[in-house]
Every structure is written in structure tokens, then in C-alpha cells.
Design an enzyme around this catalytic site. Sequence first.
Site, PDB file in Angstrom:
ATOM      1  N   LYS B  79      22.408  -2.096  13.564  1.00  0.00           N
ATOM      2  CA  LYS B  79      20.817  -1.436  12.962  1.00  0.00           C
ATOM      3  C   LYS B  79      21.009  -0.278  13.172  1.00  0.00           C
ATOM      4  CE  LYS B  79      16.239  -2.064  14.852  1.00  0.00           C
ATOM      5  NZ  LYS B  79      15.727  -3.463  15.981  1.00  0.00           N
ATOM      6  N   SER B 154      11.981  -6.185  14.186  1.00  0.00           N
ATOM      7  CA  SER B 154      12.506  -5.278  13.780  1.00  0.00           C
ATOM      8  C   SER B 154      13.805  -4.679  13.305  1.00  0.00           C
ATOM      9  CB  SER B 154      12.458  -3.542  14.595  1.00  0.00           C
ATOM     10  OG  SER B 154      12.823  -4.350  15.083  1.00  0.00           O
ATOM     11  N   SER B 178      12.371  -8.996  18.105  1.00  0.00           N
ATOM     12  CA  SER B 178      12.968  -8.010  17.037  1.00  0.00           C
ATOM     13  C   SER B 178      14.587  -8.644  16.162  1.00  0.00           C
ATOM     14  CB  SER B 178      13.635  -6.510  16.462  1.00  0.00           C
ATOM     15  OG  SER B 178      12.205  -6.074  16.566  1.00  0.00           O
TER      16      SER B 178
END
Lengths: 489, 485
Positions: B79, B154, B178
Amino acid sequence: MSDADIVLVIGLEVHVQLQTASKLFCGCSTKFGQPPNTQTCPVCLGLPGALPVLNKEAFRLGAIAGLALNCKISPIMKWDRKNYFYPDLPKGYQISQFDLPLAYEGYLETLPEGGEPKTIRIIRAHLEEDAGKSMHDEAAGTSDSRIDLNRTGTPLLEIVSEPDLRSSQEARAYLDELKLLMTYLAVSDCNMQEGSLRVDANVNLHIPGPDGVIATPIVEIKNLNSFRAVERAIDYEAARQIDEWEDRGLRLGEAPKRTFGWDDQKERTVEQRQKEESSDYRYFPDPDLVPVTVTTQFVEQLQQGLGELPAALRARLQSQYDLDAYGANVLVNQGSSLVAYFEKLAAVSGNARRASNWVQQDVLRVLNETKTNIEGFPVAASQMGELLRLVENGKLNTSRAKDVFEEMFQAKLSLGDAMKSLGIEEVSQDALVDLCRELLNANPKVVADVSGGKQQAVGALIGQAKKRNPNADPGSVRKILLELIQQMG
Amino acid sequence: MSLLQHSATDLLSLLQSGDVTSQQVVQAYSDRAATVEDQVHAILQPTWESALERAEEIDRRRSAGELLGSLAGLPVAVKDILCTDDFPTTCGSKILETFRPPYNATVIEKLRAADAILVGKTNLDEFAMGSSTENSAFGPTHNPWDLTRVPGGSSGGSAASVSADLAPLAIGTDTGGSIRQPAAFCGVTGLKPTYGRVSRYGLVAFASSLDQAGPFARSAQDTALLLDAISGHDARDSTSANRPPTSAFAEVEQPLESLRVGVIREQLGEGVDDEIRVAVEASLQAFQQMGASLIDVQLPHARYAVATYYIVAPCEASGNLARYDGAHYGLRVESPELGSMYSASRARGLGEEVKRRIMLGTFALSSGYNSRYYLKSLQVRRLIRNDYDQAFENVDLLLGPTTPTTAFRIGEKSDDPLSMYLGDLFTVGTNLAGISGLSIPCGFSAAGLPIGLHLQGPAFSETTLLRAAHMYQSVTDWHARRPPL
Ligand SMILES: [Zn+2]
């Protein structure tokens, strides 16, 4: 009501930089005066993702200072974020301590010059990280600012007094004592030029009236770059506030707290631009630093390690060496190294009062003249002690001893070499008796005068003896002369 | 059989036996990305070129007989909120579009030490704020199972990367769900470790007391492999737990005897899609058939979790994101005056959702409201934690749905932040309590969308969760299904 009834009320906020090798939350050096932005890392630059890790030495020094200020130590070490925007604050918040300061509810005994000792209460002492430095680049002819983040994250201890101070002299005495304490404990070098000690003063007036005392609005004075500036700014502000009270009559609460800066050149305080928004720092616990329990064992250990603090040291010098309060104060105020020098000198010389006098008059004079400190003083206490012993035993008179001291200091010589260099050698008792006999034989009139009761006539011969042999001690010569005359009579 | 169909664990054996090279593995994934990434947009910053070089180096070291790390030669997508010193780290934000950290996150260093190969920085909601990856300043990621739908967020880019076979393993971060919610939406396995299990150093903070990095994979076993590599104490993170790395991979195949499974009945009632309820109930039965006992569990304060979360997280975020002011790095909008430079830089550099949360947090912390909101939320947080503590006195883990719905359509909730927030209902409690949570695939909706089963365990119970998940994955094949991409 006259101005004399008006009470000046002063509280001080003092930031001292803790003497750690590295910053409060990262490993960067705290060394002063390095090229801008050379002592930074992701942590103190506040880069995304970087996290603070507490420097335990800073916490230890802060706790030592707190204990020396007779404070209680918080059983929990907790950190809070103080949020505000400024370019020298790269995270947008300062890590500080809000509701649980490291130390709280203490006091400091002060000795205002020419006044009575006075106890000033300490509200709190908390740790926080310093911000960086903004510099406006005037030379470039632009409005650009430059930021140096070398200072960012340097550990500070903010010490807040109660508004117990009543005059600039008292404020000065508080600062002197605080600085002395911090340097004694090696908590801070308190170097104001390098920003290791910074003072803000909160000042207002208490005015007696028919319905009780009226307090005027509080003014905070900043930019105080020396203790002298603190005194002058307080005096100036007191006068200004009295005028303002007479003009406008505003009471505490009727006007917001204002901030003034001290202009050292113009010798006046100048009101600073008020922040547009009211300062709501939105304190909240820093989630990057979990609260940690401070054990009583840790605190007790520090307490035991504090050693002799200035107030206790003053008392001991007075009782152990029979010094007066003034003398003890002069010695202690010079710092622990000078006190150690004195104590050695007293021991070697065998006369503490003489040692004290010599340190206060001669050693301190020389240190002042040469702008040096006792650590770099070339005359060792042991050598100086031997010198005073000669005086003590009558082997050297005081004025000659001062010559020797001067020689030891100037030429950096040992006691023996300094005496040799000045041609001083001990004259034997026999040689002195021979010399005196010679002089008496050559001056029968003096013998007659003295025998006739005019003892002072012997003075002429003492002068002659000194001429014949500069090392002859006048006291001894006098004594021998009188003895010989008596025998002759 | 294509290399892409192997699990990470299998690939590791193939690499170790010399049957395949790391270069072949990386090349296979790179080729896959070349065909599907246009449609998925999971990766903001692909790093295939350097990945192939790394692969070559690892192959060389392997043939030289060198001792290699636990992930040697395996591609991992990360990420784009974990700092890398050789690639930009944007956090999905315009304000950090050009930011290149001078250092690596601890997770990145650990991956390197394990000889993993970074193949890309994945897309995310800006600063991890969001549940759909639509809040990325660089365009949304598409759900590999239905490209018109969101992958969740996310960590949507990481979940989609694993789901779409762009990488067998990925790293995400989980502040309120997330990792788990996108794992559920994309049909992969995703673990939020216990707070403090994985170092936060170099993880760009959203809400410091909640953020936790964790692994995505196609199975519990692969997830264990990756967790072992990234977990462990870090002296640079004061909130990191003083524990050694996990050894979940070695234990994951051991079944759990007399497992006590807690069932949160409230999470199987109103507000949950029927298809999800049915799938979760079927999973409960599967556990029962494997010898687990089911025990009903109450979490009385769970209904306050979303409200609490949306105070705590924005408060911390409002401080954490103050540093993006244009003064030191990242985007700056020049202005003659300092205050307007700040506001112009932040106005242009930060997205709507980020601004919304900064304002929420600033308000909740401001003088006069602090005790009504922030302090109150801390009290409720404590109660939520107590609920879990009590529940775990009687059960080993909790089972329920990861999300109340399956993946929604891109744009469907963009104008309705509140309904978006309510989607976090089942996951935020885990973060507030600081415990561990895992999402694994447990079925599909009629529309062909994956459904996630949520396993929550006490602090530091990751290995238990992974063992339970492995048991389940041994008797089901939901996790083995691939999107029709
Ligand atoms: Zn630093």
C-alpha cells in the site's frame, strides 16, 4: 492612594535546555552553532511516518531538576500534543506535557540582594520539545524566510513560578538561584546567548482600593535576552502599567492578556501584534507515546543522587568554616568547582578564613580580569594552600605572598619556582639575629631611644634590615631587635 | 498450470526446489499486470523493472547456495502509505504526489530482509480515509469481480492486486477495517494484527492509536507466511509490543481442538444483506461440523463503535495531518502571506474526505467541545474494549460478517459519507479494542460478489485466527475462486 501602595506582581516562565547529547525524541545531536539543517532526521523533521522515541536521559534530567525545585514528581509520564501552525514547527504540533507535568508544586529559596531570603513557589515544570528557528533573509532583498531545524526537538524544561515575585530585584534573585541550581546539577548550561535559558515574565499590578485589592490586566513580556533585560523590562513595565492604570483604569478580565517584547536598544517594552485567532491549542494525549509509570524507586534514587544543593552548601560553609553569610554566598554563587577549590585551599592552608579571603579577593579578581573560570585556573589549590601556610607560619608576609601568587598565576609557576624567580628564600633565624646585632651595634642612638621607652624608634632599623636583605620578615626583625635591646639593657 | 495459480506457499517450494526461478514468477505477474491493470488500476506505482532486477539477484544468490530470507523471490505489493526510499510515497494524495521519503518503513525493511520483491505501491483512499478507494487523488481502483464496483478501502489496491493476480501477497493497513473490508469485497484473506504487533514506523499516520499494517493473501497459510515476516518489536515505535515475530506459518496447519466460537447475534439481524447472513450462518455450521462449539456473545457497546471511531480517528488525524502545510515538502501553493500559503496548499492538496475528517477532529478537540466529544469517546472506547475482554473469557474467537453488504457500485455512496461510515460497523470495534481481526471469503452473492467472514480474537491471537481460518479453508474452496477477469 500613592504609587507606593501599588504592589507589583510578577510570575516567571523559564525554559531551560536540558544538557543531553541528543534530542528529546530522536538521536540527532543538540550541539549548538552547527550549519543549518545538518542535525536533523525524519523524526525531528516531522516526516510522514516517523515516530518519536523518548530520550530517557532528558526525562532523568527533568526529574532531577524537579526534585531540586522541591516538586512532586508525577507518577505517570504522559505526553500531549499542542497543535498550532508555524513553519519552524514541522509536525504542526509540539510534543509537550499538558495535564500531567513531570514535576509540580515545588518552591525555590531565593536571596534577593540586600533583602530577606524569600521562598518562591513553583507551579509546575514540564518537558517539551523545542521548535526550530525562522530567519528572515533580509540580505536577499526578498520576503523569503529560511528555516533551520537543528534546534527542533531539543529537550526543554519549562519551569513556571507562582506570581510570588514583587520586584525586579526579586525576579533577578529567583533567576540567579534557578540558574545556579540548574548548573550545579548539570541539568542545563543555562547559556542565554545560545538560548539554553529563556525567560518570559508575566506582570501586573495589585492596587489597594476602598473595596479591596484591584488586579490589573496581565502583560506577558518576551524577548528577554539577559537577566539585566528582565530587571529593566519589569521596571519599565511597572511604570508603564501604573500610567496606564491611571489613564484607563482597566481591571483584570476587562482586557485580554497582552504580549509585549523587550527592546534592549530602546530600553522599552513594545506591544506585539496579537495573534489573529485566539490560541486554542487543542491539546490531546500523543498516541505515539504511551503513558509510562514512574516508579517511586526511580524517584528515590534520583533524590539520593542530588547531592549538596546550593542552599545546603551555603549553610555548611558558614558552620564548617565559620564564614559569614556574604562570604559563603559569594563562593557558592560561583559554582561547585570554585567551592571545591576553596575547600581544598582551606584544608591545605589550615586557615579557612584566610582561604576564603584569598579566594574572594585574589582568585576571583584574577578570574574576572582574565575572563576565565576556575576550571582553567593555573594555580592549583594545593600549591596555593602551601603559599597560605607560609603566611600562616609567618614565613612570608602577606604583601610578599601576593607577589608570589601573582607570579604563580602570570608565569604559571609552581610555588617553589615562583619564590625562586622572585629571589625569595627563607632567611634562617641565626642570620636574622646576626643582621639585627650588626644594625644595633651601628646605631647606638636607636638602642638608647628604645631603652628610654620610645619603642617606635626601632622602625628605622626594620627598614634598614629590609634593604640589606629583602627576604627578611619585618615582624621577625622587629621581635629580634626588641629582644636584643632588652638583653643589652 | 500457470504460475499465477500457485499459492505463495507453493511458489516458495517451487523456488526452493529450483523448479521455477524468481524471475519467471515476477515475469508471470508482470505479464498479468500488463493485461489487466488497465481495467483494475490497483497499482499507483508499478516497480516491475526493479523487481525483475531483484529477482535476478535473488536467483543468483540462490544458485550460489546463499541462505535466503523467508519470502525469497516472492512478489509483494505494498500500500502506498508505507515509506519507501526508492519510490515515491503518495498516500493517494495530491499533497504528497512528489514526496519521496528518505527512509524505509520498518515493514519495508523487514520485507527486504526476507528477500521479498516489491512489485508496486498500491492504490488507496487518500491517507487511508475511506472504504472504497474512490478517495484516491489518482483515480479509483475497480473490483476485479465486477469492474463497475469498488474494491473496498482504504487498502483497495492491495486487496485487488491479490484478487486480480497482480501479486500473490500484499501489505495493507487497517485503521477501522481498511484491510478486512476490501479483503471481503475482493474475495481474499486479510489480517489486521493486534495493535503493536507490526511496527508503525514509516506507516504514514492516519489515526496513530488505531493504525496497523497487515497482510493480504489468497489463503490463511499464505497470510501466516507474510505476517511472520513483518511482525515483531521495533525500538523505533514506542507503541510496538515487546514481543518476537509471530511463528504462525509453522503452526497454521494444526487444527484447533475444542474451539469455542462466539457468535455475535446482533450482526446477523437487521441491516445485514440476507445473502451475507446465509453465508455466515453456513460458515458457523461448517465450524460446528469441525467440532467447534457455538456460543452466543453480547457486545453491548458495539453499536456505539462507529460513533466513537469517527471521533477518535478524526481527532488524531487532525494532528497527524497538520504537517502537510506546504512549508517543508510536498505540494505548495505560493502565496505572499504565510497563512494564505497554508490554506491554499491544503485546499488544493487535500481531498474532500480528508478535509471533512480534519474538520471533524479539529472541532471535536476544540476548547469547549473536547470533553463532550474526545474525552467521551475515550470513555466509550474503554467500554467497547471491556465488552471484548468479557467475551473472550468464554470464547476463543468471534465470528460474524466482515461487512453488512457486498461491494457497492463506484459512485453509489460518494455523496453519502454517513452510509459509507456505517459500512464500517463490524470492523471498527477491533481497532478501538486493539485486538486482532481476520476476513476470509465465505461465499458469493447471487450477483457473483464475494462475501467475507470476520474472525476476531484477543490481543496477540493471530495464530489462533489463522489456524481456525486454515481449518475452514481446508473444507471449503471459496478462497480458491478467481475473478473472471
Ligand atoms: Zn532528529
